[in-house]
Design an enzyme around this catalytic site. Structure first.
Site, PDB file in Angstrom:
ATOM      1  NE  ARG A  48      -0.444   1.735   3.582  1.00 14.27           N
ATOM      2  CZ  ARG A  48       0.662   2.485   3.662  1.00 14.27           C
ATOM      3  NH1 ARG A  48       1.873   1.946   3.810  1.00 14.27           N
ATOM      4  NH2 ARG A  48       0.591   3.790   3.577  1.00 14.27           N
ATOM      5  N   GLY A  49       0.201   2.401  -0.142  1.00 11.67           N
ATOM      6  CA  GLY A  49       0.953   3.639  -0.308  1.00 11.67           C
ATOM      7  C   GLY A  49       1.068   3.890  -1.814  1.00 11.67           C
ATOM      8  CB  ALA A  50       0.292   6.868  -3.865  1.00 13.84           C
ATOM      9  NE  ARG A 100      -6.240   0.879  -1.894  1.00 15.80           N
ATOM     10  CZ  ARG A 100      -5.651   1.483  -0.856  1.00 15.80           C
ATOM     11  NH1 ARG A 100      -4.344   1.388  -0.697  1.00 15.80           N
ATOM     12  NH2 ARG A 100      -6.353   2.174   0.008  1.00 15.80           N
ATOM     13  CD  GLN A 207      -3.739   2.704   6.629  1.00 14.06           C
ATOM     14  OE1 GLN A 207      -4.371   3.110   7.611  1.00 14.06           O
ATOM     15  NE2 GLN A 207      -4.323   2.473   5.480  1.00 14.06           N
ATOM     16  CG  ASP A 248      -3.247   7.920  -1.978  1.00 19.29           C
ATOM     17  OD1 ASP A 248      -2.993   8.349  -0.840  1.00 19.29           O
ATOM     18  OD2 ASP A 248      -3.104   6.736  -2.310  1.00 19.29           O
ATOM     19  CG  ASN A 258      -2.844  11.544   2.250  1.00 22.59           C
ATOM     20  OD1 ASN A 258      -2.321  10.615   1.626  1.00 22.59           O
ATOM     21  ND2 ASN A 258      -2.517  11.807   3.503  1.00 22.59           N
ATOM     22  CE  LYS A 259      -5.616   5.680   4.134  1.00 19.83           C
ATOM     23  NZ  LYS A 259      -6.564   4.791   3.425  1.00 19.83           N
TER      24      LYS A 259
HETATM   25  O1  MRU Z   1      -4.786   3.224   2.011  1.00 25.68           O
HETATM   26  P1  MRU Z   1      -3.308   3.460   2.004  1.00 25.68           P
HETATM   27  O2  MRU Z   1      -2.628   2.932   3.200  1.00 25.68           O
HETATM   28  O3  MRU Z   1      -2.667   2.996   0.717  1.00 25.68           O
HETATM   29  O4  MRU Z   1      -3.174   5.044   2.032  1.00 25.68           O
HETATM   30  C1  MRU Z   1      -1.899   5.607   1.901  1.00 25.68           C
HETATM   31  C2  MRU Z   1      -1.885   7.078   2.033  1.00 25.68           C
HETATM   32  O5  MRU Z   1      -2.897   7.710   2.177  1.00 25.68           O
HETATM   33  C3  MRU Z   1      -0.554   7.729   1.921  1.00 25.68           C
HETATM   34  O6  MRU Z   1      -0.528   8.924   2.640  1.00 25.68           O
HETATM   35  C4  MRU Z   1      -0.283   8.061   0.446  1.00 25.68           C
HETATM   36  O7  MRU Z   1      -0.477   6.940  -0.365  1.00 25.68           O
HETATM   37  C5  MRU Z   1       1.068   8.600   0.240  1.00 25.68           C
HETATM   38  S1  MRU Z   1       2.295   7.336   0.276  1.00 25.68           S
HETATM   39  C6  MRU Z   1       3.801   8.028   0.052  1.00 25.68           C
END
Ligand code: MRU
Length: 354
Positions: A48-50, A100, A207, A248, A258-259
């Protein structure tokens, strides 16, 4: 600070990921080797994470390519990667990209891989595979370089001894090295600087608690975990001098997806006059989205709110839940967006294109 969260394994025929659902209790690796397993690894946040899902998808694309429209016979690797192969890879691209919707880096990385497929169409499958592996490795190397550059720029925004707050996880686990939002903090720590970092636990999937606290603590950063609804308290106390988050997708006007919870944090920061910094590689900017209203927001399983992580469900099993995984922070709440090219300040419609 490197993190091998996604890489090729077994001489390039398999992809290996660190299963982030198991952290911090145990470090286990997975080797998804079917399209379904790869898509599920992204959907259930094993990776996970963009930036990290883009990198993983690129590696997965290489390994899955070996099974797409296989040529018959003993010397199948010398057979040309013909129209069947190109079509099959196109279907695979769409299948993985749908896992996603919010992070633009996933489709961006897969599009780069598809460009390679088209460029090398008709060549021997062996050469096609070599070109795909090279592109996936380049995407990862570029990510590492971006993270380093962003960490340096981000470090210009903070001072030794400051209190900082972050939301979700935008560290090495979400990228390949240093991370985006955690990059300046980790780089600063490596250089002997001391920060006091507050980490939002980041409901519902934690997270912040499971991943950011784990990464910062391991790096020797003074880390304090708080519940998401405590951010206003630490800011009111004057303990936070800056907020750092990843993202994201950035729309061309500087709105940031973002999250879930990021927007609330930005609103609180604005109230207390705390600068709000967003860090992301330029691949996260989507100029096809005019504003944040154009960004698709992923909605996830209600059980993540109702029962996940509890010994027993903490809500009536019949209660309705609304579970958007991301929110949009209005550009007016953002002090600067940091990319590998530098620090972009408002008006973002101009600075993001600079
Ligand atoms: O649902 P996730 O855990 O993939 O969400 C991740 C985030 O929101 C991060 O802040 C974002 O992807 C940036 S990662 C460098």
């Amino acid at each position: 600070m490197a993190c091998e969260n996604a890489r090729l394994a077994r001489g390039g025929i398999a992809v290996s990921i660190l299963d982030q659902t198991k952290l911090p209790a145990s470090e286990e690796r997975l080797h998804p080797d079917t399209p379904e397993q790869c898509r599920s690894a992204i959907e259930r946040l094993a990776v996970r994470g963009a930036p990290a899902i883009g990198i993983f998808a690129a590696f997965a694309f290489c390994t899955l390519a070996q099974k797409v429209a296989p040529a018959p016979g003993p010397r199948s690797w010398e057979a040309p990667a013909g129209p069947d192969f190109v079509e099959g890879m196109g279907r695979l691209r769409d299948y993985l990209a749908q896992s996603r919707p919010t992070a633009v880096n996933l489709g961006w990385a897969l599009d780069r891989m598809m460009n390679v497929v088209r460029e090398h169409a008709g060549e021997a499958r062996f050469d096609m595979l070599r070109a795909l592996r090279a592109e996936a490795a380049t995407i990862q190397e570029e990510d590492i370089a971006c993270c380093r550059a962003m960490a340096e720029f981000g470090l210009e925004l903070i001072e030794d001894g400051w209190g900082l707050i972050t939301h979700c996880n935008a560290g090495p686990l979400a990228t390949s090295e240093y991370g985006t939002a955690l990059g300046p903090l980790l780089l600063g720590r490596e250089r002997g600087m001391n920060f006091r970092v507050f980490v939002d636990e980041t409901r519902p999937l934690l997270q912040g608690a499971r991943l950011s606290a784990y990464e910062l603590d391991r790096a020797g950063v003074d880390t304090t975990l708080i519940c998401d609804n405590m951010a206003s308290v630490v800011m009111a106390e004057g303990w936070v001098q800056a907020c750092f988050v990843g993202c994201d997708r950035v729309a061309s006007n500087g709105d940031v997806a973002n999250k879930i919870g990021t927007n609330g944090l930005a609103i609180i920061a604005a109230h207390y006059g705390v600068p709000f910094y967003v860090m992301c590689p330029s691949s996260t900017i989507d100029f096809t989205c005019a504003t944040g209203a154009d960004v698709p927001i992923e909605e996830r399983d209600p059980e993540e709110i109702r029962s996940k992580f509890y010994e027993r469900p903490m809500a009536p099993s019949t209660v309705k839940c609304f579970n958007p995984a991301f929110d949009v922070t209005d550009h007016s709440l953002i002090t600067a967006i940091v990319t590998e090219h530098g620090i972009c300040r408002p008006p973002f419609t101009e600075s993001l294109r600079g």
